[in-house]
Write a protein that holds these residues in place. Structure first.
Motif, short mmCIF file in Angstrom:
data_model
loop_
_atom_site.label_atom_id
_atom_site.label_comp_id
_atom_site.label_asym_id
_atom_site.label_seq_id
_atom_site.Cartn_x
_atom_site.Cartn_y
_atom_site.Cartn_z
N LEU A 1 0.79 -1.53 0.26
CA LEU A 1 -0.10 0.01 0.14
C LEU A 1 0.77 1.52 0.14
N GLY A 2 1.62 1.54 1.33
CA GLY A 2 2.82 2.83 0.74
C GLY A 2 3.34 2.45 -0.53
N ALA A 3 3.23 1.59 -1.38
CA ALA A 3 4.36 1.70 -2.57
C ALA A 3 3.26 2.44 -3.73
N ILE A 4 2.06 2.58 -3.27
CA ILE A 4 1.65 3.32 -4.58
C ILE A 4 1.31 4.63 -4.24
N VAL A 5 1.63 4.95 -2.69
CA VAL A 5 1.41 6.37 -2.43
C VAL A 5 3.39 6.54 -2.68
N ASN A 6 4.22 6.19 -2.78
CA ASN A 6 5.28 6.38 -3.19
C ASN A 6 5.75 6.74 -5.51
N PHE A 7 5.14 5.75 -5.77
CA PHE A 7 5.04 5.78 -6.76
C PHE A 7 4.33 7.06 -7.30
N THR A 8 3.10 7.16 -6.74
CA THR A 8 2.70 8.51 -7.63
C THR A 8 3.48 9.24 -7.30
N ILE A 9 3.83 10.19 -6.05
CA ILE A 9 4.32 11.23 -5.18
C ILE A 9 5.57 10.77 -6.57
N ASN A 10 6.65 9.93 -6.48
CA ASN A 10 7.86 9.91 -7.17
C ASN A 10 7.97 10.26 -8.94
N ARG A 11 6.87 9.84 -9.33
CA ARG A 11 6.04 9.87 -10.91
C ARG A 11 6.24 11.41 -11.17
N TYR A 12 5.25 11.84 -10.72
CA TYR A 12 4.57 13.03 -10.88
C TYR A 12 5.40 14.21 -9.95
N TRP A 13 5.76 13.95 -9.07
CA TRP A 13 6.53 15.28 -8.33
C TRP A 13 8.22 14.95 -8.18
N SER A 14 9.00 14.01 -7.70
CA SER A 14 10.17 13.69 -7.12
C SER A 14 11.42 13.31 -8.51
N PHE A 15 10.61 12.70 -9.46
CA PHE A 15 11.42 12.50 -10.71
C PHE A 15 11.19 13.57 -11.48
N ASN A 16 9.99 13.72 -11.86
CA ASN A 16 8.48 14.75 -12.48
C ASN A 16 9.35 14.02 -14.22
N SER A 17 8.96 12.40 -14.14
CA SER A 17 8.93 11.42 -15.08
C SER A 17 7.69 11.18 -15.96
N LYS A 18 6.80 12.16 -16.24
CA LYS A 18 5.70 12.48 -16.95
C LYS A 18 5.94 11.90 -18.45
N THR A 19 7.44 11.86 -19.31
CA THR A 19 6.86 11.72 -20.78
C THR A 19 6.85 9.95 -21.17
N GLN A 20 7.56 9.23 -19.99
CA GLN A 20 7.00 7.96 -20.49
C GLN A 20 5.55 7.44 -19.82
N SER A 21 5.57 6.25 -20.55
CA SER A 21 3.95 5.95 -20.40
C SER A 21 3.67 5.77 -18.74
N ILE A 22 2.91 5.13 -18.18
CA ILE A 22 2.68 4.89 -16.61
C ILE A 22 2.87 3.09 -17.43
N GLY A 23 2.63 2.88 -17.92
CA GLY A 23 2.86 1.88 -17.83
C GLY A 23 4.26 0.84 -18.20
N SER A 24 5.45 1.94 -18.97
CA SER A 24 6.69 1.34 -19.15
C SER A 24 7.16 1.72 -17.80
N GLN A 25 6.88 3.12 -17.29
CA GLN A 25 6.80 2.62 -15.66
C GLN A 25 6.31 1.49 -14.81
N LEU A 26 5.15 1.81 -14.62
CA LEU A 26 4.52 0.41 -13.93
C LEU A 26 4.96 -0.66 -13.15
N TRP A 27 5.33 -1.51 -14.27
CA TRP A 27 5.95 -2.58 -14.70
C TRP A 27 7.50 -2.79 -13.62
#
Length: 128
Positions: free
Chosen positions: A47-73
């Motif tokens: 459950l903590g991983a869900i929180v961490n992924f969301t924050i990292n993708r959109y804020w920490s690494f600001n890495s929205k250019t890659q598809s969410i699917g490629s990052q999620l797996w």
């Protein structure tokens, strides 16, 4: 302050926020639901991983250019490895050395988060 230092601090803040939810759920599962420490860690880490992924993708690494699917797996693979390492560490410290369940979780979290999670998330999951 350099961009790399700022990014590192954002990632640590993200890990701290995810860690707070993780610790809260872990404590609840262990003390209220009476699950074992290792099993409590699997639930809280997931459950903590869900929180961490969301924050990292959109804020920490600001890495929205890659598809969410490629990052999620990739993130899921890292989380499985992370939870496995943490669960084994907690199992050893709590069940064999009889350390306090929160002290054990704290020590294992720091070691795995800095040595495993940060490295793989920065250079593999959220690589730009």
């Amino acid at each position: 302050m350099t961009a790399k230092v700022k990014e590192f601090l954002r990632v640590q803040l993200s890990a701290f926020i995810g860690g707070l939810s993780d610790f809260g759920i872990y404590t609840f599962c262990y003390t209220v639901l009476k699950f074992t420490a290792p099993f409590s860690n699997v639930i809280s880490g997931s459950l903590g991983a869900i929180v961490n992924f969301t924050i990292n993708r959109y804020w920490s690494f600001n890495s929205k250019t890659q598809s969410i699917g490629s990052q999620l797996w990739k993130f899921i693979i890292v989380v499985i490895g992370s939870i496995s390492l943490k669960t084994l560490g907690i199992h050893f410290l709590v069940d064999f050395l009889h350390w306090h369940f929160l002290l054990s979780k704290g020590i294992v979290e720091i070691i795995v988060s800095l040595g495993f999670n940060f490295t793989l998330q920065k250079y593999w999951v959220f690589k730009k």
